[in-house]
Design an enzyme around this catalytic site. Structure first.
Site, PDB file in Angstrom:
ATOM      1  N   LYS A 174     -17.098   5.204   4.846  1.00 20.22           N
ATOM      2  CA  LYS A 174     -16.047   5.499   4.016  1.00 20.22           C
ATOM      3  C   LYS A 174     -15.255   4.427   3.576  1.00 20.22           C
ATOM      4  O   LYS A 174     -14.361   4.008   4.306  1.00 20.22           O
ATOM      5  CB  LYS A 174     -15.158   6.770   4.678  1.00 20.22           C
ATOM      6  CG  LYS A 174     -14.327   7.546   3.671  1.00 20.22           C
ATOM      7  CD  LYS A 174     -13.473   6.921   2.467  1.00 20.22           C
ATOM      8  CE  LYS A 174     -12.183   6.097   3.032  1.00 20.22           C
ATOM      9  NZ  LYS A 174     -11.304   5.774   1.957  1.00 20.22           N
ATOM     10  N   SER A 227      -4.333  -1.490   7.617  1.00 18.54           N
ATOM     11  CA  SER A 227      -3.145  -1.772   8.208  1.00 18.54           C
ATOM     12  C   SER A 227      -2.797  -1.164   9.712  1.00 18.54           C
ATOM     13  O   SER A 227      -3.485  -0.140  10.078  1.00 18.54           O
ATOM     14  CB  SER A 227      -2.005  -1.165   7.350  1.00 18.54           C
ATOM     15  OG  SER A 227      -2.125   0.359   7.282  1.00 18.54           O
ATOM     16  N   CYS A 282      -6.291 -10.158   6.245  1.00 22.65           N
ATOM     17  CA  CYS A 282      -5.770  -9.982   7.345  1.00 22.65           C
ATOM     18  C   CYS A 282      -5.535 -11.471   8.219  1.00 22.65           C
ATOM     19  O   CYS A 282      -4.755 -11.415   9.111  1.00 22.65           O
ATOM     20  CB  CYS A 282      -6.117  -9.005   8.285  1.00 22.65           C
ATOM     21  SG  CYS A 282      -7.924  -9.219   8.949  1.00 22.65           S
TER      22      CYS A 282
END
Length: 500
Positions: A174, A227, A282
């Protein structure tokens, strides 16, 4: 005509049946260029069913058969790297060279998967007792899933599925709905390489698709990068449903600069690590901690370099930094800069008013540099995920270390120094999963695993490398005794087996 991105299920395109679509924009123009189909629960179920059916044969296939296909895929991916990079630039906005770098790092994990036979070797102990041998093997889990972020639409999926399918699992991806095209093109290349139908599937969507993946009883493991709040949610929910989970969250990566450091090298590194890919990664350095009297000089050197960065469309070869992914995200990033002065920071560079001629509706933001940022400021506490660099000041190494270790995040960190003793002490004392010594973005090579500590990782396994192999397999120990043909039957013995 607006392009439509559909699902990939069972080895072919599956047109969206839910009637729900999401917009995909060109970040450089702000125009909606594509619609992506959002999967219903039934469409996710169809992808999992295809993967489950494929696992019946793929899970029993030989290592040689699996790696042969991966070698072919690796060659196709290499041949089409420019094409995939162009898809990334069109939907994410990053410059072409950065997109090419993303594909290259994904290729590194594909190459690791091509040699997975070494990592899947078992162990054997002979004669642990009289005529008793013990062996350990690793076997695939079944259907596994990956939920991946917008900032690396090709690389992060390739941190997951090559190892998963090399180990004998089948995969449901996904990807981010913000830049979905690269994942579908990768699925097509896998099929061209000879991957059996259903081994790799792609479903697009939002929370409906994510929640169904986590609830589906046939999905045995979930990998996630995104996140921290969502990583925590994924880990809590999927674990409660009995699934193995690796969920990599956000970060606030610090770069510690000691007084003895080469300040030109440190400034180069800070600018590259803070503003590369528009800060949407990140592992970006978002906080520089300057120790002692070097702070003013270091900030000036960073400012001089940052002001020269060329910002423009990602498909312009002269651009060094592109736009942000969406207007909503652009406005959120700008809000941290707008409120910085009121929170006690000194705004050295304010990029919130930046625009590009001829592309005024693009999601543009310039370089921002904040100095003397207090640890109470939101610009320091939150993961901004944009081209905003905070500089904090401390008087001593110990004070700086305490500051870094007080952060709830522990993804990556770096130290710049000429002192080997200080560097050694830092790498042992800092609370982070990845440490750079005079290296600003210490992303491990493929045969070492990537992952942070604290609120940057939920679950026990890091991603790719040896941890990736262990995550996508489960161990089995076999104890074997074969009687010697000359032995007579010994009869029933209800005690412990004799070891001597």
């Amino acid at each position: 005509m607006t392009k439509i991105v559909n699902h990939w299920i069972g080895g072919k395109t599956a047109e969206g049946a839910s009637g729900t679509y999401g917009p995909v924009t060109d970040p450089a123009t702000g125009e909606v260029t594509t619609k992506v189909a959002f999967a219903s629960v039934e469409e996710v179920d169809a992808a999992v069913a295809a993967a489950k059916e494929a696992y019946l044969s793929w899970g029993q296939s030989s290592l040689a058969a699996r790696t042969t296909i991966l070698f072919k895929f690796r060659a196709l991916l290499d041949a089409h790297r420019d094409e995939i990079a162009e898809l990334i630039t069109a939907e994410h906005g990053k410059v072409h060279s950065d997109a090419l770098g993303e594909v290259a790092r994904g290729l590194e994990i594909v190459e690791l998967a091509c040699g997975i036979n070494v990592q899947l070797k078992g162990e054997l102990s002979t004669q642990v007792a009289t005529r008793v041998d013990v062996s350990s093997i690793r076997q695939p889990l079944g259907v596994v899933a990956g939920i991946t972020p917008f900032n690396f639409p090709a690389m992060v999926p390739m941190w997951m599925f090559p190892i998963a399918i090399a180990c004998g699992n089948t995969f449901v991806l996904k990807p981010s709905e913000k830049d979905p095209s690269a994942s579908v093109r990768i699925a097509e290349l896998l099929s061209e390489a000879g991957l059996p139908d259903g081994v790799f599937n792609v479903v697009h969507g939002d929370k409906v698709a994510v929640d169904r993946i986590m609830a589906h009883p046939d999905v045995k493991a979930v990998s996630f990068v995104g996140s921290t709040p969502i990583a925590r949610y994924i880990h809590t929910t999927a674990s409660a449903n009995g699934k193995r989970v690796q969920a990599l969250g956000g970060a606030k990566n610090h770069m510690l600069v000691l007084p003895d450091a080469d300040l030109d090298a440190a400034a180069d590194a800070a600018v590259s690590a803070a503003y590369g890919s528009a800060g949407e990664r990140c592992m970006a350095i978002s906080a520089v901690v300057a120790v002692g009297a070097i702070g003013d000089t270091l900030v000036e050197k960073i400012r001089e370099r940052a002001e020269k960065i060329k910002i423009g469309p990602g498909n312009d070869p002269t651009s060094e930094m592109g736009p942000l992914i969406t207007k909503v995200h652009r406005d959120k990033v700008a809000s941290y800069v707008a409120g910085a002065a009121d929170e006690g920071a000194e705004v050295v560079l304010d990029g919130t008013g930046y625009t590009v001629d001829g592309h005024e509706n693009g999601h543009w933001i310039g370089i921002s540099l904040l100095d003397k940022v207090p640890t109470t400021a939101k610009a320091y506490q939150d993961e901004i995920f944009g081209p905003v660099l905070c500089v904090l000041r401390t008087e001593t190494y110990e004070e700086a270390l305490d500051l870094i270790n007080s952060s709830p995040f522990g993804n990556g960190t770096a130290i710049f120094t000429r002192d080997g003793g200080a560097a050694r002490r830092f790498q042992l004392e800092v609370e982070a999963g990845m440490v750079g010594v005079n290296v600003p973005i210490p992303v491990p090579v493929g045969y070492h695993s990537f992952g942070g500590w604290k609120d940057s990782l939920f679950g026990d396994h890091h991603i790719y490398g040896n941890d990736g192999t262990h995550f996508y397999t489960r161990g089995k120990v076999v104890t074997t005794r074969w009687p010697d043909p000359a032995d007579a039957p010994t009869g029933v013995d209800l005690g412990f087996p004799r070891n001597h």
